[in-house]
Design a protein around this motif. Structure first.
Motif, PDB file in Angstrom:
ATOM      1  N   ASP A 214       0.857  -1.184   0.000  1.00  0.00           N
ATOM      2  CA  ASP A 214       0.000   0.000   0.000  1.00  0.00           C
ATOM      3  C   ASP A 214       0.891   1.231   0.000  1.00  0.00           C
ATOM      4  OD1 ASP A 214      -2.278  -1.542   0.172  1.00  0.00           O
ATOM      5  OD2 ASP A 214      -2.209  -1.596   2.354  1.00  0.00           O
ATOM      6  N   ALA A 215       0.505   2.240  -0.755  1.00  0.00           N
ATOM      7  CA  ALA A 215       1.249   3.488  -0.735  1.00  0.00           C
ATOM      8  C   ALA A 215       1.266   3.988   0.705  1.00  0.00           C
ATOM      9  CB  ALA A 215       0.584   4.505  -1.651  1.00  0.00           C
ATOM     10  N   ALA A 216       2.475   4.149   1.257  1.00  0.00           N
ATOM     11  CA  ALA A 216       2.607   4.443   2.681  1.00  0.00           C
ATOM     12  C   ALA A 216       1.900   5.734   3.054  1.00  0.00           C
ATOM     13  CB  ALA A 216       4.075   4.516   3.050  1.00  0.00           C
ATOM     14  N   SER A 217       1.936   6.700   2.151  1.00  0.00           N
ATOM     15  CA  SER A 217       1.454   8.032   2.484  1.00  0.00           C
ATOM     16  C   SER A 217      -0.035   8.075   2.796  1.00  0.00           C
ATOM     17  CB  SER A 217       1.766   8.985   1.338  1.00  0.00           C
ATOM     18  OG  SER A 217       1.255   8.439   0.134  1.00  0.00           O
ATOM     19  N   ASN A 218      -0.853   7.450   1.940  1.00  0.00           N
ATOM     20  CA  ASN A 218      -2.276   7.652   2.142  1.00  0.00           C
ATOM     21  C   ASN A 218      -3.051   6.422   2.632  1.00  0.00           C
ATOM     22  OD1 ASN A 218      -2.116   6.224  -0.187  1.00  0.00           O
ATOM     23  ND2 ASN A 218      -2.659   7.942  -1.518  1.00  0.00           N
ATOM     24  N   ALA A 219      -2.323   5.300   2.894  1.00  0.00           N
ATOM     25  CA  ALA A 219      -3.054   4.138   3.396  1.00  0.00           C
ATOM     26  C   ALA A 219      -3.328   4.314   4.882  1.00  0.00           C
ATOM     27  CB  ALA A 219      -2.243   2.875   3.167  1.00  0.00           C
ATOM     28  N   PRO A 220      -4.598   4.430   5.264  1.00  0.00           N
ATOM     29  CA  PRO A 220      -4.894   4.630   6.673  1.00  0.00           C
ATOM     30  C   PRO A 220      -4.526   3.395   7.492  1.00  0.00           C
ATOM     31  CG  PRO A 220      -6.922   4.541   5.352  1.00  0.00           C
ATOM     32  CD  PRO A 220      -5.788   4.354   4.422  1.00  0.00           C
ATOM     33  N   LYS A 221      -3.867   3.600   8.640  1.00  0.00           N
ATOM     34  CA  LYS A 221      -3.514   2.477   9.500  1.00  0.00           C
ATOM     35  C   LYS A 221      -4.248   2.642  10.819  1.00  0.00           C
ATOM     36  CE  LYS A 221       0.796   1.267   7.399  1.00  0.00           C
ATOM     37  NZ  LYS A 221       0.657   2.307   6.350  1.00  0.00           N
ATOM     38  N   LEU A 222      -5.528   2.418  10.772  1.00  0.00           N
ATOM     39  CA  LEU A 222      -6.381   2.705  11.907  1.00  0.00           C
ATOM     40  C   LEU A 222      -6.100   1.836  13.133  1.00  0.00           C
ATOM     41  CD1 LEU A 222      -8.042   4.913  10.838  1.00  0.00           C
ATOM     42  CD2 LEU A 222     -10.075   3.503  10.955  1.00  0.00           C
ATOM     43  N   GLU A 223      -5.857   0.529  12.902  1.00  0.00           N
ATOM     44  CA  GLU A 223      -5.787  -0.396  14.036  1.00  0.00           C
ATOM     45  C   GLU A 223      -4.786   0.049  15.086  1.00  0.00           C
ATOM     46  OE1 GLU A 223      -5.625  -1.504  10.869  1.00  0.00           O
ATOM     47  OE2 GLU A 223      -6.251  -3.618  10.721  1.00  0.00           O
ATOM     48  N   TYR A 224      -3.653   0.574  14.630  1.00  0.00           N
ATOM     49  CA  TYR A 224      -2.609   0.885  15.585  1.00  0.00           C
ATOM     50  C   TYR A 224      -2.420   2.384  15.794  1.00  0.00           C
ATOM     51  CZ  TYR A 224      -1.923  -4.020  15.934  1.00  0.00           C
ATOM     52  OH  TYR A 224      -2.146  -5.351  16.199  1.00  0.00           O
ATOM     53  N   ALA A 225      -3.398   3.175  15.369  1.00  0.00           N
ATOM     54  CA  ALA A 225      -3.307   4.618  15.585  1.00  0.00           C
ATOM     55  C   ALA A 225      -3.590   4.937  17.054  1.00  0.00           C
ATOM     56  CB  ALA A 225      -4.305   5.341  14.688  1.00  0.00           C
ATOM     57  N   ASP A 226      -2.857   5.900  17.619  1.00  0.00           N
ATOM     58  CA  ASP A 226      -3.071   6.320  19.009  1.00  0.00           C
ATOM     59  C   ASP A 226      -4.178   7.355  19.116  1.00  0.00           C
ATOM     60  OD1 ASP A 226      -1.276   4.729  20.276  1.00  0.00           O
ATOM     61  OD2 ASP A 226       0.398   6.127  20.019  1.00  0.00           O
ATOM     62  N   ILE A 227      -4.368   8.108  18.042  1.00  0.00           N
ATOM     63  CA  ILE A 227      -5.384   9.158  18.038  1.00  0.00           C
ATOM     64  C   ILE A 227      -6.287   8.938  16.824  1.00  0.00           C
ATOM     65  CG2 ILE A 227      -5.782  11.658  18.007  1.00  0.00           C
ATOM     66  CD1 ILE A 227      -3.889  10.957  20.249  1.00  0.00           C
ATOM     67  N   ILE A 228      -7.579   8.865  17.049  1.00  0.00           N
ATOM     68  CA  ILE A 228      -8.504   8.718  15.918  1.00  0.00           C
ATOM     69  C   ILE A 228      -9.636   9.728  16.048  1.00  0.00           C
ATOM     70  CG2 ILE A 228     -10.130   7.188  14.725  1.00  0.00           C
ATOM     71  CD1 ILE A 228      -8.397   4.849  15.571  1.00  0.00           C
ATOM     72  N   ILE A 229      -9.854  10.473  14.969  1.00  0.00           N
ATOM     73  CA  ILE A 229     -10.992  11.378  14.916  1.00  0.00           C
ATOM     74  C   ILE A 229     -11.961  10.777  13.890  1.00  0.00           C
ATOM     75  CG2 ILE A 229     -11.677  13.812  14.753  1.00  0.00           C
ATOM     76  CD1 ILE A 229      -9.154  13.395  16.493  1.00  0.00           C
ATOM     77  N   SER A 230     -13.158  10.444  14.338  1.00  0.00           N
ATOM     78  CA  SER A 230     -14.114   9.792  13.452  1.00  0.00           C
ATOM     79  C   SER A 230     -15.335  10.667  13.216  1.00  0.00           C
ATOM     80  CB  SER A 230     -14.593   8.473  14.060  1.00  0.00           C
ATOM     81  OG  SER A 230     -13.671   7.457  13.811  1.00  0.00           O
ATOM     82  N   GLY A 231     -15.901  10.527  12.034  1.00  0.00           N
ATOM     83  CA  GLY A 231     -17.119  11.254  11.710  1.00  0.00           C
ATOM     84  C   GLY A 231     -18.217  10.315  11.273  1.00  0.00           C
ATOM     85  N   GLY A 232     -19.462  10.741  11.491  1.00  0.00           N
ATOM     86  CA  GLY A 232     -20.608   9.953  11.077  1.00  0.00           C
ATOM     87  C   GLY A 232     -21.560  10.781  10.248  1.00  0.00           C
ATOM     88  N   LYS A 233     -22.760  10.252  10.068  1.00  0.00           N
ATOM     89  CA  LYS A 233     -23.766  10.882   9.226  1.00  0.00           C
ATOM     90  C   LYS A 233     -24.134  12.285   9.698  1.00  0.00           C
ATOM     91  CE  LYS A 233     -25.076   8.761   5.546  1.00  0.00           C
ATOM     92  NZ  LYS A 233     -25.108   9.416   4.262  1.00  0.00           N
ATOM     93  N   GLY A 234     -23.917  12.554  10.973  1.00  0.00           N
ATOM     94  CA  GLY A 234     -24.232  13.873  11.511  1.00  0.00           C
ATOM     95  C   GLY A 234     -23.408  14.981  10.885  1.00  0.00           C
ATOM     96  N   LEU A 235     -22.348  14.637  10.148  1.00  0.00           N
ATOM     97  CA  LEU A 235     -21.546  15.660   9.480  1.00  0.00           C
ATOM     98  C   LEU A 235     -22.207  16.139   8.189  1.00  0.00           C
ATOM     99  CD1 LEU A 235     -17.881  14.506  10.120  1.00  0.00           C
ATOM    100  CD2 LEU A 235     -19.246  16.173  11.330  1.00  0.00           C
ATOM    101  N   LYS A 236     -23.293  15.481   7.806  1.00  0.00           N
ATOM    102  CA  LYS A 236     -24.162  15.943   6.705  1.00  0.00           C
ATOM    103  C   LYS A 236     -23.628  15.743   5.293  1.00  0.00           C
ATOM    104  CE  LYS A 236     -27.105  18.028   9.620  1.00  0.00           C
ATOM    105  NZ  LYS A 236     -27.411  17.066  10.686  1.00  0.00           N
ATOM    106  N   ASN A 237     -22.369  16.080   5.018  1.00  0.00           N
ATOM    107  CA  ASN A 237     -21.855  15.880   3.658  1.00  0.00           C
ATOM    108  C   ASN A 237     -20.355  15.633   3.671  1.00  0.00           C
ATOM    109  OD1 ASN A 237     -20.494  18.483   3.684  1.00  0.00           O
ATOM    110  ND2 ASN A 237     -22.527  19.392   3.408  1.00  0.00           N
TER     111      ASN A 237
END
Ligand SMILES: Cc1cc2nc3c(=O)[nH]c(=O)nc-3n(C[C@H](O)[C@H](O)[C@H](O)COP(=O)(O)OP(=O)(O)OC[C@H]3O[C@@H](n4cnc5c(N)ncnc54)[C@H](O)[C@@H]3O)c2cc1C
Ligand SMILES: Cc1cc2nc3c(=O)[nH]c(=O)nc-3n(C[C@H](O)[C@H](O)[C@H](O)COP(=O)(O)OP(=O)(O)OC[C@H]3O[C@@H](n4cnc5c(N)ncnc54)[C@H](O)[C@@H]3O)c2cc1C
Lengths: 352, 282
Positions: A214-237
């Motif tokens: 995977d291209a290192a730059s943009n492949a998200p590595k969520l499992e081992y991230a220490d900080i995660i900011i998540s969004g849901g449907k409430g963000l509207k678009n």
């Protein structure tokens, strides 16, 4: 239905962990399982072993040493040119051979694309039970492995045992079990049992033509991230996700999301957190515009600190988040980014 | 080219309810659907058929009602549909399920040789991802899991080249037919049923096979008897139920709420503050 362990299977002893590695790196889930396997072995009063398979030029000895540091007593190693790069057939043959020869009572694998591929094939070959994606492992009164797993998207848990067959097999997702503390001085290497497979390349039908990292730059590595900011449907678009990315960038974190976000095509599937996405265990999880459905919750409730931002004070997410802001995420996110920025700058100045 | 696609009928699990007293799953009134992951397998099989010609057979093990799900697949363009249904299959775990499905595929192949078997990545109810690997092992098919793209099929050389998702990258594998593919989600877009296929599906007689018709040779390997795993307990997760410590935006500006929040989390997690200062990029 047979629930008695037949006489010839009573000789099966010991807990095994399949140590998964690829291109020189051990998957952290293997160490998490060594940590968990240690507890099971102590309860049973038996040894904990790691299983390593790979090519002759791979550094399996170093991996074995690391395994001792995390709590293994012993390692079984198969070195063979056909084990360079994971393929189902030779790995299934190798692991099956070791199990038949050395007879463990419990066999744990990571629920990764490699572990799940291998576990299903090995369990079918050995005609034994395999419990998938466990979140809790225990030993019950009969010395049986009691493996608990969520089903129906996490709305139910069930405990599964394999009584009349050996080994008792289970897979566990990355980040579900805690990473054990390594003790580099711990030796415990009772023995390393080396073996080869005795197959030649032409025996193996499937050929590995290429591996495209995977291209290192943009492949998200969520499992081992220490900080995660998540969004849901409430963000509207999709555009409003910029606010999530801004905060993640400032804090050096990853961006996650709920399933509807992936389904709407706003973000890629690798960012989905939850039952059918990733399990995460960050130090900080900020959930913006996320209702907190059970399928999302099971993927992130292991986070140390959960902050929820939601306009609805009765949203289920507030039942398990540690902190909350009741309000519009489109206002709160930029304000949080600003506040963190100021705070970090002030602290950095103080240190300097 | 003859392709078999295995599909499972599952409850639409967003609507699953648990009985508050008995802790059992209440299936009554819960709509049943084709396992969503299996649709990617159906679509991929239909695309191969469009390209190379041949037939697509859909196969399901389940109760008689699962006929509806098979008919749905016929409406997308699948040629044949077989429901393996028998009380003797009840209570099957993945080992017993893969034995039953593998036996049925062997029976199907007696009529027309099978070149490829497809399954979904996993189901949304049992959710184990173990049935695909199990069928492949039993039928001695080359196993290709988490396939994201079929690069090439060579019917003359009887080979297939695919890309599969692995940790940290994509493996490109080439192998021989017949093989079994478990298809990754979001790898294609399901087609709409056209009018002809919809009419065909409405009239289509799904083949119902009991255990004998499916060619089960060893009845001790199916259903509860053939299942090594035993569900010893089913329970509802206990809620954490400590309400979040909340700030209300009605009573404060966004700026003050944010500052207040930082105060709260750094008091509770002092190490987090150091960590963020260290990694923060201002
Ligand atoms: C088999 C199955 C598997 C699933 N797997 C997953 C999975 O892995 N991961 C997953 O996430 N989901 C999964 N789901 C879906 C899950 O059930 C929920 O539908 C989903 O998590 C809801 O996403 P959401 O919170 O983004 O959206 P919603 O539930 O629509 O919630 C939006 C929230 O935003 C709030 N809101 C609205 N406006 C604002 C605003 N301006 N500011 C702040 N808040 C606002 C609303 O009050 C609401 O609480 C699965 C479902 C099924 C059936
Ligand atoms: C709460 C619960 C927990 C369970 N846990 C386990 C467990 O840990 N280990 C275990 O061995 N069994 C377990 N089972 C049993 C398992 O769900 C059944 O054996 C089921 O028939 C197949 O497994 P799955 O749904 O996980 O399918 P998966 O292995 O996730 O399915 C993969 C693919 O195989 C195909 N497929 C699966 N089932 C069928 C079918 N009936 N007909 C046609 N194609 C099919 C589909 O293409 C599907 O996409 C559990 C069942 C329940 C209800």
């Amino acid at each position: 239905r047979n629930t008695e362990l037949p006489e010839h299977l009573k000789a099966y002893k010991g807990v095994w962990v399949f140590i998964e590695h690829d291109r020189g790196v051990v998957h952290p889930v293997s160490w998490e399982l060594i940590g968990e396997g240690r507890k099971l072995a102590d309860k049973l009063g038996c040894t904990l072993s790691g299983v390593l398979m790979g090519g002759p030029d791979e550094n399996l000895d170093a991996f074995a040493k690391e395994a001792y540091g995390f709590g293994a007593d012993k390692c079984y190693i198969i070195r063979d040119p056909i084990l360079k790069g994971y393929r189902n057939e030779p790995f299934t043959k190798g692991l099956t051979k070791l199990v038949n020869e050395f007879q463990p009572e419990i066999m744990l694998l990571g629920a990764s694309t490699m572990g799940r591929d291998l576990a299903g094939s090995v369990a079918t070959t050995l005609q034994t039970g395999l419990t998938a994606d466990c979140t809790e492992l225990n030993i019950d009164g009969n010395r049986a492995l009691a493996a608990t797993r969520p089903t129906f998207g996490g709305s139910l848990l069930c405990t599964i045992v394999t009584l009349a067959y050996r080994p008792q097999m289970a897979t566990v997702r990355p980040r579900v079990m805690q990473m054990p503390r390594a003790n580099p001085d711990r030796e415990g290497s009772i023995e390393i049992i080396e073996s080869t497979l005795g197959l030649i390349e032409t025996d193996i039908v499937t050929k590995l033509l290429d591996f495209i990292p995977d291209a290192a730059s943009n492949a998200p590595k969520l499992e081992y991230a220490d900080i995660i900011i998540s969004g849901g449907k409430g963000l509207k678009n999709a555009e409003n996700f910029k606010l999530v990315f801004d905060l993640a960038k400032l804090l050096g974190g990853e961006v996650g999301c709920t399933r509807p976000i992936v389904q709407s095509g706003w973000l890629e599937a690798e960012r989905q957190v939850g039952q059918t996405g990733k399990t995460v265990r960050p130090k900080l999880y900020i959930a913006a515009g996320i209702s907190g459905a059970i399928q999302h919750r099971v993927g992130m409730e292991g986070a140390d600190c959960i902050i929820a931002i939601n306009t609805d004070p009765n949203a289920p997410i507030f039942d398990f988040a540690h902190f909350g802001i009741v309000g519009n995420a489109m206002q709160v996110l930029p304000a949080l980014t600003e506040a963190f920025k100021t705070h970090i700058a002030q602290r950095a100045r103080k240190v300097a | 080219m003859h392709i078999v696609v295995c599909i499972k009928q599952v409850p639409d699990s967003a609507q699953i309810r648990v009985h508050p007293v008995t802790n059992t799953i209440m299936r009554q009134g819960v709509p049943a659907i084709v396992n969503p992951y299996d649709l990617f397998a159906v679509e991929e099989a239909l695309r191969l058929k469009d390209k190379f010609g041949g037939r697509v057979t859909v196969l399901c093990m389940g109760p008689p009602q699962a006929e509806d799900s098979l008919r749905k697949c016929v409406s997308f363009g699948c040629d044949d549909a077989i429901l393996v249904t028998d009380r003797a299959f009840a209570g099957a775990d993945t080992l017993a399920t893969s034995y039953a499905l593998a036996s049925a595929i062997t029976t199907i192949s007696k009529e027309q040789k099978v070149d490829l078997v497809f399954t979904g990545k996993q189901t949304i109810d049992g959710d184990t991802a173990q049935v695909g690997p199990g069928i492949a092992k039993r039928l001695n098919l080359q196993l290709l899991t988490y396939v994201s793209r079929i690069v090439d099929v060579d019917l003359k050389d009887r080979t297939i080249t695919i890309e599969r998702r692995a940790e940290g990258g994509v493996q490109v594998l080439k192998t021989a037919l017949p093989s079994l593919i478990t298809m990754l989600e979001n790898t294609n877009t399901m087609r709409f049923a056209n009018m002809d296929n919809m009419i065909r599906a409405a009239r289509y007689q799904v083949k119902m096979w009991n255990k004998d018709a499916a060619g089960i040779e060893d009845p001790t390997k199916i259903g509860l008897k053939g299942s090594p795993t035993i569900v010893s307990k089913v329970f509802v997760p206990s809620p954490r139920n400590e309400k979040a410590d909340c700030i209300n935006l009605d009573e404060s500006t966004p700026r003050d709420a944010a500052l207040n929040m930082l105060q709260k989390i750094f008091t509770a997690h002092p190490l987090l503050e150091d960590d963020l200062v260290e990694r923060g990029s201002v």
